[in-house]
Design an enzyme around this catalytic site. Structure first.
Site: not given
Ligand code: MRU
Length: 355
Positions: A46-48, A88, A194, A235, A245-246
């Site tokens: 996970r994470g963009a 996603r 996270q 994201d 973002n999250k």
């Molecule tokens: O749902 P996730 O854990 O994939 O969400 C991740 C985030 O929101 C991060 O802040 C974002 O992807 C940036 S990662 C460099």
């Protein structure tokens, strides 16, 4: 920190299962693009930027798996694989990577096997580029961060959210390397934790002083002046400067503005989407049980109605600067976002400190 995902010399892809962290560091090895798609869906990866790199490698695996004899046959397999991997909807890096792989395949000449090996190189290059972009984000952020500062973050935009180093991870690590007195406050990030599970884990591994808070404590932490700035990941960043973002990022940005705390977004240019309008961003809605259940136990009425958006959108009016690999966009707006792409040389948009 280890690499979150990598292409091994024997043609397999290895990634760390992030759902098990921090209690167990388990690496999974696969040759299947469907396994990569499942890993993205289940948030093992996970994470963009990390899901972008994973999608690139997934496409390369799909090419190998196809056993295609002709370019047309290979392209059909790849188009199907791109649909499978796009599990996603919010982070733009996923479609960015599958589109880039498809474009590369369409533009390549040669036998199906020559195209396959070129696609493996392209997937490796996406991952290497990500590492380089994170490093440049960290360098570009240095003029914004002062000695002794405490940085508030949310979710995980560290090494684990990228191939290596991280976006927020690079900002924190490079400032820490320079000053050795940088501290972090990590918001736990309900419901998937996270912040608690991943950000605390990776900064503590690096010996960085990290304090965990629940999401609801942000107002108090800011009022008590415990942090000097916020740095969050993204994201999807739009041409208007809106940042997806999250979930919880928007609230943090509002509270930061109220307390005059600089609010920075750190992201690679692969996260910038110059085409989509804010009203068209698809926010992933996740399963209600993520909110209802903690550690395998219901913490509410099992049938409770739940709203569980995974992300939110922060308007540019709340953002002090967007820190990218190409430079820093101070007080982002459409014109400044465009300038970022007009500048051919990385870092042409100069970093300067914000209010
Ligand atoms: O749902 P996730 O854990 O994939 O969400 C991740 C985030 O929101 C991060 O802040 C974002 O992807 C940036 S990662 C460099």
């Amino acid at each position: 920190m280890f690499r979150t995902i990598e292409w091994l010399d024997d043609g397999r892809v290895q990634f760390v299962d992030q759902t098990r962290l921090p209690l167990e560091i388990k690496f999974i090895v696969t040759t299947s693009h469907e396994r990569i798609a499942d890993a993205i869906r289940a948030m093992e990866i996970r994470g963009a930027p990390a899901i972008g790199a994973a999608a690139g490698m997934g496409m390369a695996l799909a090419a190998v798996e196809s056993n295609a004899q002709t370019k047309d046959e290979l392209l059909r397999h790849l188009e199907r694989a791109a649909r499978t991997l796009n599990t996603r909807p919010t982070a733009v890096n996923l479609t960015w990577a599958t589109d880039r792989m498809l474009k590369a395949a369409r533009g390549l000449d040669g036998t199906a096997s020559e195209i396959m090996s070129a696609l493996i190189d392209e997937a490796k290059e996406i991952a290497e580029e990500d590492v380089r972009m994170c490093k440049r984000i960290g360098e570009n952020a240095l003029p914004l961060i002062r000695s002794g500062w405490t940085i508030q973050t949310i979710c995980n935009a560290g090494s684990l959210a990228t191939v290596h180093l991280g976006t927020v991870g690079a900002v924190v690590r490079m400032a820490y390397e320079k000053y050795s007195n940088i501290k972090v406050y990590a918001a736990e990030t309900r419901p998937r934790q996270q912040g608690a599970r991943l950000t605390v884990f990776e900064f503590m591994q690096d010996g960085i002083d990290t304090t965990l808070i629940t999401d609801g404590m942000i107002g108090t932490v800011f009022r008590e002046k415990r942090v000097d700035c916020c740095v969050v990941g993204a994201d999807r960043i739009l041409r208007t400067g809106h940042v997806t973002n999250k979930i919880g990022t928007y609230t943090m940005a509002i509270v930061a503005k109220h307390h005059r705390i600089p609010f920075y977004v750190a992201a690679p240019t692969s996260t910038i989407d110059m085409a989509t309008r804010p009203e068209d961003v698809v926010i992933e809605e996740r399963h209600p049980d993520e909110v209802r259940i903690i550690n395998g136990q219901y913490v509410t009425v099992p049938t409770a109605k739940v709203y569980n958006p995974g992300f939110d959108i922060t308007p540019p009016s709340l953002i002090s600067a967007i820190i990218t690999d190409r430079g820093v966009v101070r007080r982002p707006n459409e014109e400044r976002m465009k300038q970022l792409f007009d500048s051919s040389a990385p870092g042409r948009v100069k970093a300067s400190s914000c209010d």
